[in-house]
Design a protein around this motif. Structure first.
Motif, PDB file in Angstrom:
ATOM      1  N   TYR A   9       8.852   0.135  -8.001  1.00 29.66           N
ATOM      2  CA  TYR A   9       7.481   0.645  -8.121  1.00 29.66           C
ATOM      3  C   TYR A   9       7.444   2.150  -8.397  1.00 29.66           C
ATOM      4  N   LYS A  10       8.541   2.869  -8.145  1.00 32.44           N
ATOM      5  CA  LYS A  10       8.512   4.335  -8.138  1.00 32.44           C
ATOM      6  C   LYS A  10       8.139   4.954  -9.475  1.00 32.44           C
ATOM      7  N   GLN A  20       4.448   4.455  -9.926  1.00 29.68           N
ATOM      8  CA  GLN A  20       3.712   5.356  -9.036  1.00 29.68           C
ATOM      9  C   GLN A  20       3.745   6.786  -9.564  1.00 29.68           C
ATOM     10  N   THR A  48       0.865  -1.170   0.000  1.00 32.89           N
ATOM     11  CA  THR A  48       0.000   0.000   0.000  1.00 32.89           C
ATOM     12  C   THR A  48       0.904   1.224   0.000  1.00 32.89           C
ATOM     13  N   ARG A  49       0.686   2.139  -0.940  1.00 32.25           N
ATOM     14  CA  ARG A  49       1.536   3.325  -1.090  1.00 32.25           C
ATOM     15  C   ARG A  49       0.693   4.587  -0.928  1.00 32.25           C
ATOM     16  N   LYS A  50       1.314   5.632  -0.416  1.00 29.78           N
ATOM     17  CA  LYS A  50       0.657   6.943  -0.362  1.00 29.78           C
ATOM     18  C   LYS A  50       0.648   7.511  -1.765  1.00 29.78           C
ATOM     19  N   ASP A  79       0.403   8.836 -10.206  1.00 31.18           N
ATOM     20  CA  ASP A  79       0.130  10.104  -9.529  1.00 31.18           C
ATOM     21  C   ASP A  79      -0.279  11.201 -10.512  1.00 31.18           C
ATOM     22  N   SER A 100      12.798  -0.517  -5.092  1.00 29.02           N
ATOM     23  CA  SER A 100      12.320   0.805  -5.519  1.00 29.02           C
ATOM     24  C   SER A 100      11.740   0.780  -6.935  1.00 29.02           C
ATOM     25  N   GLU A 120      -6.755   5.294  -2.434  1.00 33.16           N
ATOM     26  CA  GLU A 120      -5.723   4.377  -1.961  1.00 33.16           C
ATOM     27  C   GLU A 120      -5.191   3.566  -3.124  1.00 33.16           C
TER      28      GLU A 120
END
Length: 175
Positions: free
Chosen positions: A151-152, A155, A104-106, A159, A149, A112
């Motif tokens: 997933y960055k 993400q 789970t990531r911010k 975003d 890392s 969510e």
């Protein structure tokens, strides 16, 4: 003189390769009918000659299926639909097990997300016509990084992408 010219050509070729300009396609400005930042999308796309950007309307619930393929290989697939509830807690474990290095990531938007290096499940809060817009994201190809890392970059794309879709569908919710 010839050495200087060769050195200059080598540096230009190296710069083009480093910036990803070696591809025969242009990074699209839209995906799933939403405007996306090229800087967030391009790290997901491998070099290649031909890019296909497809979108199909969902039939069972309001939503769509979208994909980006490079040279016949599907790199990014997103299915989104309107939902009455976010991802159920009992399904979170299954999603985390299915995706590589998922957690789970911010995120930068109301909602969510479980994001891994090769995909994500996202529930974005909406206003209309339902309280949530859910996304199933699959990422494949040589740009997937199986690391802690990895997933960055996915993400970073999400975003940008998820708020763009919610805004396009006029279901944006306040934080």
């Amino acid at each position: 003189m010839k050495t200087t010219t060769r050195s200059a050509l080598f540096l230009v070729a190296l710069a083009l390769t480093a910036t990803g300009c070696g591809s025969g396609f242009t990074v699209p400005e839209t995906f799933c009918d939403a405007v996306v930042k090229k800087d967030d999308l391009s790290p997901l796309l491998p070099e290649g000659e031909k890019l296909k950007n497809k979108r199909m309307k969902a039939r069972s619930k309001p939503g769509a299926f979208c994909s980006l393929s490079v040279d016949g290989t599907r790199i990014l697939y997103v299915a989104y639909q309107h939902d009455d509830a976010p991802l159920l807690p009992e399904n979170r474990r299954a999603v985390i097990q299915r995706l590589e290095r998922a957690a789970t990531r911010k995120v930068s938007f109301p909602g969510e997300a479980i994001i891994g290096s090769n995909g994500a499940e996202v529930s974005a809060k909406c206003i209309d016509p339902t309280p949530y817009l859910t996304f199933d994201v699959q990422f494949a190809g040589e740009r997937v990084e199986d690391s802690s890392s990895g997933y960055k970059k996915l993400q970073r794309f999400l975003d940008d992408f998820v708020p763009a879709v919610t805004e396009h569908l006029e279901c944006t919710a306040d934080s």
